[in-house]
Design an enzyme around this catalytic site. Structure first.
Site, short mmCIF file in Angstrom:
data_model
loop_
_atom_site.label_atom_id
_atom_site.label_comp_id
_atom_site.label_asym_id
_atom_site.label_seq_id
_atom_site.Cartn_x
_atom_site.Cartn_y
_atom_site.Cartn_z
N ASP A 177 -2.12 10.82 -1.90
CA ASP A 177 -2.49 9.77 -3.65
C ASP A 177 -2.83 10.00 -4.76
O ASP A 177 -3.20 10.02 -5.65
CB ASP A 177 -3.22 9.54 -3.40
CG ASP A 177 -3.30 8.15 -1.99
OD1 ASP A 177 -2.98 8.40 -0.45
OD2 ASP A 177 -2.49 6.80 -2.18
N ARG A 223 0.96 -1.49 -0.47
CA ARG A 223 0.14 -0.28 0.27
C ARG A 223 1.10 0.80 -0.27
O ARG A 223 2.38 1.34 0.15
CB ARG A 223 -1.28 0.01 0.85
CG ARG A 223 -0.69 -0.93 2.63
CD ARG A 223 0.26 -0.45 2.79
NE ARG A 223 0.30 1.50 3.47
CZ ARG A 223 0.78 2.22 3.34
NH1 ARG A 223 2.32 2.29 3.53
NH2 ARG A 223 0.80 3.73 3.81
N GLY A 224 0.28 2.71 0.08
CA GLY A 224 0.74 3.06 -0.13
C GLY A 224 1.14 3.47 -2.02
O GLY A 224 0.91 2.58 -3.14
N ALA A 225 1.35 5.00 -2.01
CA ALA A 225 0.36 5.41 -4.16
C ALA A 225 1.55 4.83 -4.22
O ALA A 225 1.54 4.23 -4.84
CB ALA A 225 0.06 6.94 -4.13
N GLN A 237 -2.16 2.68 9.67
CA GLN A 237 -0.58 2.35 9.27
C GLN A 237 0.19 3.65 10.36
O GLN A 237 1.22 3.16 10.08
CB GLN A 237 -0.68 3.10 7.81
CG GLN A 237 -2.00 2.56 6.75
CD GLN A 237 -3.08 2.82 6.90
OE1 GLN A 237 -3.83 3.20 7.98
NE2 GLN A 237 -4.13 2.00 5.80
N ASN A 285 -5.77 12.42 0.04
CA ASN A 285 -4.22 11.82 1.04
C ASN A 285 -5.35 11.18 2.22
O ASN A 285 -6.71 11.02 2.35
CB ASN A 285 -3.42 12.35 2.04
CG ASN A 285 -2.40 11.27 2.21
OD1 ASN A 285 -1.87 10.32 2.00
ND2 ASN A 285 -2.01 11.79 3.83
N LYS A 286 -4.94 9.83 3.00
CA LYS A 286 -5.73 9.23 3.82
C LYS A 286 -6.63 10.09 4.62
O LYS A 286 -6.46 11.09 5.71
CB LYS A 286 -4.31 8.56 5.22
CG LYS A 286 -5.24 7.37 5.89
CD LYS A 286 -5.50 6.48 5.50
CE LYS A 286 -5.32 5.85 4.29
NZ LYS A 286 -5.89 4.24 4.03
N ARG A 304 -7.52 -0.04 -6.87
CA ARG A 304 -7.41 1.11 -5.74
C ARG A 304 -8.14 2.19 -6.62
O ARG A 304 -7.16 2.38 -7.18
CB ARG A 304 -6.14 0.98 -4.60
CG ARG A 304 -6.39 -0.38 -3.84
CD ARG A 304 -4.88 0.23 -2.52
NE ARG A 304 -6.25 0.74 -2.51
CZ ARG A 304 -5.34 1.77 -0.91
NH1 ARG A 304 -4.43 1.25 -0.03
NH2 ARG A 304 -5.90 2.27 -0.07
O1 MRU Z 1 -4.78 3.07 2.47
P1 MRU Z 1 -3.33 3.59 1.45
O2 MRU Z 1 -2.17 2.75 3.72
O3 MRU Z 1 -2.87 2.76 0.61
O4 MRU Z 1 -2.93 4.82 2.28
C1 MRU Z 1 -1.74 5.58 1.56
C2 MRU Z 1 -1.41 7.22 2.65
O5 MRU Z 1 -2.75 7.49 3.12
C3 MRU Z 1 -0.59 7.80 1.82
O6 MRU Z 1 0.21 9.10 2.64
C4 MRU Z 1 0.22 7.92 0.17
O7 MRU Z 1 -0.52 7.22 -0.58
C5 MRU Z 1 1.29 8.61 0.46
S1 MRU Z 1 2.11 7.46 0.11
C6 MRU Z 1 4.36 8.30 -0.52
#
Ligand code: MRU
Length: 361
Positions: A249, A58-60, A208, A259-260, A101
């Protein structure tokens, strides 16, 4: 094949990589962290989709890299007799992985790059196109490392020794190929003796911040304090936070950022207390086709993530209605700057972001 490896620092692992035979994408299963460090190998489109959907990776940036490497691994397995069949298969895999996603633009950005390579070599044999796909997937992966490092350098110019930094979710090494985005300035500052104090929001519902950010910062020797999401106003009011650094994201053309979930609350509170909010994002996260935050599709996730996950037994009433968006949009007016690998975008974002995006093309 699953591997279980212990007694190694989490920072020594690749978030995403290829196995030695290049027949599988190997990821750290992030749903098991921090309790268990387990690498899993993904060989099929279904395994790749599931790992992305279930947030094992996970993470963009990391999901973009995993998908790009995945397209290469799937192409290697093909039995397509001719180039047209091969291309059709690739597009099918690409669209399938892309649907895992919807909010993080890096996923479609990386997959589009892979499709473009296949398209520009369409007349060649499947084996020849696969060789080009390998090159592109590895380029996407290696670029991510260089880009995060540059974000770290620009981000560090916004900080001074001893600063208190608050971060939300995990925009760390575990969300990228290395260094992270929001954490890159923290790691660089750590190397240079800046002595930052970091507050990591636990980040409900999937934690996270608690499971991943607190884990990787602590493993790197950073002074990190874990707080619940509803404590950020207190630490800000206490004067412990000099800047907020978060990941992203998708950045819309006007500077609104997804973002999250919970990031926009942090940003609004920070604005109230006069604390700057910096969003760290590679230019691949800037989406010029999305005019503003209202146009960003927000992923909705299963209710069980709120009512059951991480609890020994269900903690919410049976059949209660649940609203579980994975992301929210922070209005550009709450953001002091967007830190990219080419520099820091400031208001007016339409102009500064277009200029930085142009530098990447
Ligand atoms: O749902 P996730 O854990 O994929 O969400 C991640 C985030 O919101 C991060 O802040 C974002 O993807 C940036 S990662 C460098």
């Amino acid at each position: 094949m699953n591997q279980q490896t212990e007694n190694k620092n989490i920072m020594d692992y690749d978030t995403v990589r290829l196995d030695e035979e290049e027949s599988a994408v190997v990821i750290l299963d992030q749903t098991k962290l921090p309790g268990t460090i387990e690498e899993i190998s993904l060989r099929t489109a279904e395994e790749l989709y599931e790992a992305i959907y279930l947030l094992k990776v996970r993470g963009a940036p990391a999901i973009g890299v995993a998908a790009a490497l995945g397209i290469y691994v799937l192409a290697k397995q093909t039995k397509a007799p001719d180039s047209d069949t091969f291309y059709r298969e690739l597009v099918k895999n690409k669209e399938y992985l892309e649907s895992a996603r919807p909010t993080a633009v890096n996923l479609s950005w990386a997959l589009n790059r892979m499709q473009s390579v296949a398209l520009s070599h369409r007349g060649e044999t499947p084996a020849a196109v696969t060789a080009h796909l390998r090159e592109e997937a590895i380029a996407i992966w290696q670029e991510d490392i260089r880009v995060c490092k540059k974000i770290g350098e620009y981000g560090l110019t916004l900080l001074k020794p001893g600063d208190g930094i608050l971060t939300h979710c995990n925009a760390g090494q575990l969300a990228t190929s290395r260094y992270g985005t929001a954490t890159a300035p923290i790691y660089l500052g750590q190397e240079r003796g800046y002595g930052f104090r970091v507050f990591a929001d636990e980040t409900r519902p999937l934690l996270q911040g608690a499971r991943l950010t607190a884990y990787e910062l602590k493993a790197s020797g950073v002074d990190v304090t874990l707080i619940c999401d509803n404590m950020s106003a207190s630490v800000m009011k206490n004067g412990w936070v000099d800047a907020v650094f978060v990941g992203c994201d998708r950045v819309a053309a006007n500077g609104d950022t997804a973002n999250k979930i919970g990031t926009s609350v942090v940003a609004a509170v920070a604005k109230y207390y006069g604390i700057p909010v910096y969003v760290c994002a590679p230019t691949s996260t800037i989406d010029p086709d999305t005019p503003d935050g209202d146009a960003i599709r927000i992923e909705q996730r299963p209710a069980e993530e709120v009512t059951e996950m991480w609890y020994r037994r269900r903690m919410a009433p049976d059949d209660v209605k649940v609203y579980n968006p994975a992301f929210d949009v922070t209005d550009h007016g709450l953001i002091a700057g967007i830190v990219t690998e080419y520099g820091i975008a400031r208001e007016p974002y339409e102009i500064s972001l277009a200029k930085l995006k142009g530098m990447a093309e």
